[in-house]
Design an enzyme around this catalytic site. Structure first.
Site, mmCIF file in Angstrom:
data_model
loop_
_atom_site.group_PDB
_atom_site.id
_atom_site.type_symbol
_atom_site.label_atom_id
_atom_site.label_comp_id
_atom_site.label_asym_id
_atom_site.label_seq_id
_atom_site.Cartn_x
_atom_site.Cartn_y
_atom_site.Cartn_z
ATOM 1 N N HIS A 80 -3.628 6.931 2.978
ATOM 2 C CA HIS A 80 -4.033 5.603 2.489
ATOM 3 C C HIS A 80 -5.407 5.294 3.085
ATOM 4 C CE1 HIS A 80 -4.172 1.539 1.353
ATOM 5 N NE2 HIS A 80 -3.831 1.027 2.519
ATOM 6 N N CYS A 130 0.817 -1.226 0.000
ATOM 7 C CA CYS A 130 0.000 0.000 0.000
ATOM 8 C C CYS A 130 0.845 1.268 0.000
ATOM 9 C CB CYS A 130 -0.942 0.005 1.197
ATOM 10 S SG CYS A 130 -1.907 -1.497 1.324
ATOM 11 N N ASN A 186 -10.361 -0.384 0.389
ATOM 12 C CA ASN A 186 -8.902 -0.277 0.394
ATOM 13 C C ASN A 186 -8.388 -0.828 -0.939
ATOM 14 O OD1 ASN A 186 -6.160 -0.713 0.724
ATOM 15 N ND2 ASN A 186 -6.328 -1.586 2.786
HETATM 16 O O1 UT7 Z 1 -3.791 -1.583 3.577
HETATM 17 C C1 UT7 Z 1 -3.502 -2.814 4.154
HETATM 18 C C2 UT7 Z 1 -3.454 -2.712 5.578
HETATM 19 N N1 UT7 Z 1 -4.589 -3.246 6.235
HETATM 20 C C3 UT7 Z 1 -5.261 -2.546 7.136
HETATM 21 O O2 UT7 Z 1 -5.032 -1.394 7.306
HETATM 22 C C4 UT7 Z 1 -6.231 -3.218 8.006
HETATM 23 C C5 UT7 Z 1 -5.989 -2.838 9.424
HETATM 24 N N2 UT7 Z 1 -6.918 -3.483 10.300
HETATM 25 C C6 UT7 Z 1 -8.218 -3.132 10.367
HETATM 26 O O3 UT7 Z 1 -8.669 -2.239 9.672
HETATM 27 C C7 UT7 Z 1 -9.072 -3.799 11.395
HETATM 28 O O4 UT7 Z 1 -8.256 -4.588 12.234
HETATM 29 C C8 UT7 Z 1 -10.179 -4.712 10.774
HETATM 30 C C9 UT7 Z 1 -11.231 -3.840 10.101
HETATM 31 C C10 UT7 Z 1 -9.586 -5.672 9.792
HETATM 32 C C11 UT7 Z 1 -10.869 -5.482 11.895
HETATM 33 O O5 UT7 Z 1 -11.379 -4.585 12.851
HETATM 34 P P1 UT7 Z 1 -11.098 -4.823 14.411
HETATM 35 O O6 UT7 Z 1 -11.783 -3.762 15.130
HETATM 36 O O7 UT7 Z 1 -9.597 -4.933 14.574
HETATM 37 O O8 UT7 Z 1 -11.835 -6.187 14.660
HETATM 38 P P2 UT7 Z 1 -11.229 -7.568 15.180
HETATM 39 O O9 UT7 Z 1 -10.426 -8.219 14.122
HETATM 40 O O10 UT7 Z 1 -10.603 -7.345 16.532
HETATM 41 O O11 UT7 Z 1 -12.552 -8.372 15.387
HETATM 42 C C12 UT7 Z 1 -13.563 -7.979 16.331
HETATM 43 C C13 UT7 Z 1 -14.718 -8.946 16.220
HETATM 44 C C14 UT7 Z 1 -14.299 -10.411 16.224
HETATM 45 O O12 UT7 Z 1 -15.288 -11.147 16.906
HETATM 46 P P3 UT7 Z 1 -15.041 -11.639 18.413
HETATM 47 O O13 UT7 Z 1 -13.801 -12.484 18.364
HETATM 48 O O14 UT7 Z 1 -14.856 -10.381 19.208
HETATM 49 O O15 UT7 Z 1 -16.286 -12.383 18.728
HETATM 50 C C15 UT7 Z 1 -14.325 -10.782 14.750
HETATM 51 O O16 UT7 Z 1 -14.560 -12.153 14.556
HETATM 52 O O17 UT7 Z 1 -15.397 -8.736 14.974
HETATM 53 C C16 UT7 Z 1 -15.505 -9.976 14.277
HETATM 54 N N3 UT7 Z 1 -15.452 -9.708 12.834
HETATM 55 C C17 UT7 Z 1 -16.533 -9.407 12.106
HETATM 56 N N4 UT7 Z 1 -17.828 -9.306 12.417
HETATM 57 C C18 UT7 Z 1 -18.688 -8.994 11.438
HETATM 58 C C19 UT7 Z 1 -14.351 -9.654 12.036
HETATM 59 N N5 UT7 Z 1 -14.708 -9.359 10.771
HETATM 60 C C20 UT7 Z 1 -16.059 -9.210 10.805
HETATM 61 C C21 UT7 Z 1 -17.002 -8.882 9.816
HETATM 62 N N6 UT7 Z 1 -18.299 -8.790 10.170
HETATM 63 N N7 UT7 Z 1 -16.646 -8.667 8.526
#
Ligand code: UT7
Length: 328
Positions: A255, A115, A285
């Site tokens: 980004h 990215c 993204n």
């Molecule tokens: O350009 C490349 C670089 N990439 C990025 O910049 C991505 C950086 N990371 C992020 O933007 C975030 O970490 C994400 C958007 C990918 C995830 O958000 P988060 O707030 O970090 O969520 P998490 O991974 O900690 O997940 C929280 C909860 C989990 O459930 P439990 O374990 O708390 O029950 C996940 O299973 O949300 C759940 N979850 C979802 N729920 C509904 C993860 N993805 C989804 C989804 N829909 N799509």
């Protein structure tokens, strides 16, 4: 040696026609619009057709950038394509684009910095012009992330889209153009964001395909923490090198990975949201294409005025990061 001032002469963007909405994703994986909007800010992404590849998107964006710059393809000395989704491992997407544009005298190569690739590309190409080796360069970020996204993995498939953004670089009047670059890398974080299959470590095989190694893997929350820290650091360092401060920023073009990452950067830089280009709700993204698409859209909307201090900042796989200060 006296370096020449180098800047952006024209911008262009292109996204494929097909749109993938949060409602569409709700039918594909266990997710919902509310989660996606509050956790990422995204609502839609554009998705390439089956027959479309990154060079096709790059070509369309390049035509617009060249037209806006008033530069003919034959006048290009260099083409740099930043991408993690090249048409194929080789020849480079830049060579395919060079042929299609008819940019006969241009040297051409691809650049891999995920990215951050577009900012790495700008730093690279602008130095060729600053030293007088070349006059005009085309720098593109082009991605077909849908082709390497696992649409059964809700952790990643809600995030990514396809598209391309392009700029033409050339000499500009003294005092304008690129004022500084800040580039960085930390290979210790290589495992956090990767596509493992298809390279020399893990060549394509039935097993590599069946085990999903040709899809993006991302440790989301680790990358999130890194992003929040590095976006502010990189932007501040680029400002310091340019002899400017946070208060001098007219427009931040970050980004487009996550609205919460962008908001954290705005807090760190004491910037109101009006001074930031945000379009991730429309495109998701798009990795190396995110910043040039946002820049081209800012240009279309008349948000880039002569004399403005524009700051580009990004981060990505590698891990990598980059920032640049531009006097528009
Ligand atoms: O350009 C490349 C670089 N990439 C990025 O910049 C991505 C950086 N990371 C992020 O933007 C975030 O970490 C994400 C958007 C990918 C995830 O958000 P988060 O707030 O970090 O969520 P998490 O991974 O900690 O997940 C929280 C909860 C989990 O459930 P439990 O374990 O708390 O029950 C996940 O299973 O949300 C759940 N979850 C979802 N729920 C509904 C993860 N993805 C989804 C989804 N829909 N799509």
């Amino acid at each position: 040696m006296k370096l020449r001032p180098v800047g952006i002469l024209g911008t262009g963007k292109y996204v494929p026609e097909k749109v993938l909405t949060n409602a569409d994703l709700e039918k594909m994986v266990e997710t919902n619009d509310e989660w996606i909007v509050t956790r990422t800010g995204m609502k839609e992404r554009h998705i390439a057709a089956e027959h479309e590849a990154s060079s096709d998107l790059a070509y369309q964006a390049s035509l617009i950038a060249l037209k806006n710059a008033g530069i003919a393809p034959e006048d290009l000395d260099l083409i740099v394509v930043a991408t993690i989704t090249p048409d194929s491992a080789f020849p480079s997407t830049a060579c395919l684009l060079q042929e299609r544009l008819g940019a006969k005298k241009a040297a051409a190569f691809d650049l891999s910095a995920a990215c951050s690739g577009f900012i790495y590309g700008l730093a690279n190409a602008s130095n060729f012009i600053a030293t007088g080796m070349y006059k005009h360069a085309l720098v593109i970020g082009a991605e077909c992330l849908s082709k390497i996204t696992d649409y059964t993995d809700r952790n990643t498939c809600i995030l990514f889209g396809d598209g391309a953004g392009a700029v033409v670089l050339g000499e500009v009047p003294e005092g304008r153009g690129f004022q500084s670059f800040e580039l960085g890398a930390d290979g210790a974080g290589a495992e956090l964001l990767k596509l493992a299959g298809g390279g020399s470590r893990c060549p394509s095989s039935v097993d590599s395909v069946q085990s999903g190694k040709h899809f993006i893997y991302m440790a989301g929350s680790e990358v999130f923490k890194f992003a929040v820290r590095i976006m502010g650091n990189a932007a501040e360092e680029a400002l310091r090198k340019a002899g400017l401060a946070k208060g001098d920023i007219d427009l931040l073009v970050p980004h487009q990975a996550n609205i919460r990452i962008i908001q954290a950067s705005l807090n760190r830089l004491d910037l109101p949201e009006e001074k930031c280009m945000i379009n991730l709700h429309k495109y998701g993204n798009v990795s190396a294409a995110s910043i040039p698409i946002a820049l081209a859209e800012a240009d279309e909307e008349g948000r880039l005025k002569q004399g403005d201090c524009v700051v580009l900042v990004g981060f990505g796989g590698g891990l990598t990061w980059g920032a640049s200060v531009i006097r528009w």
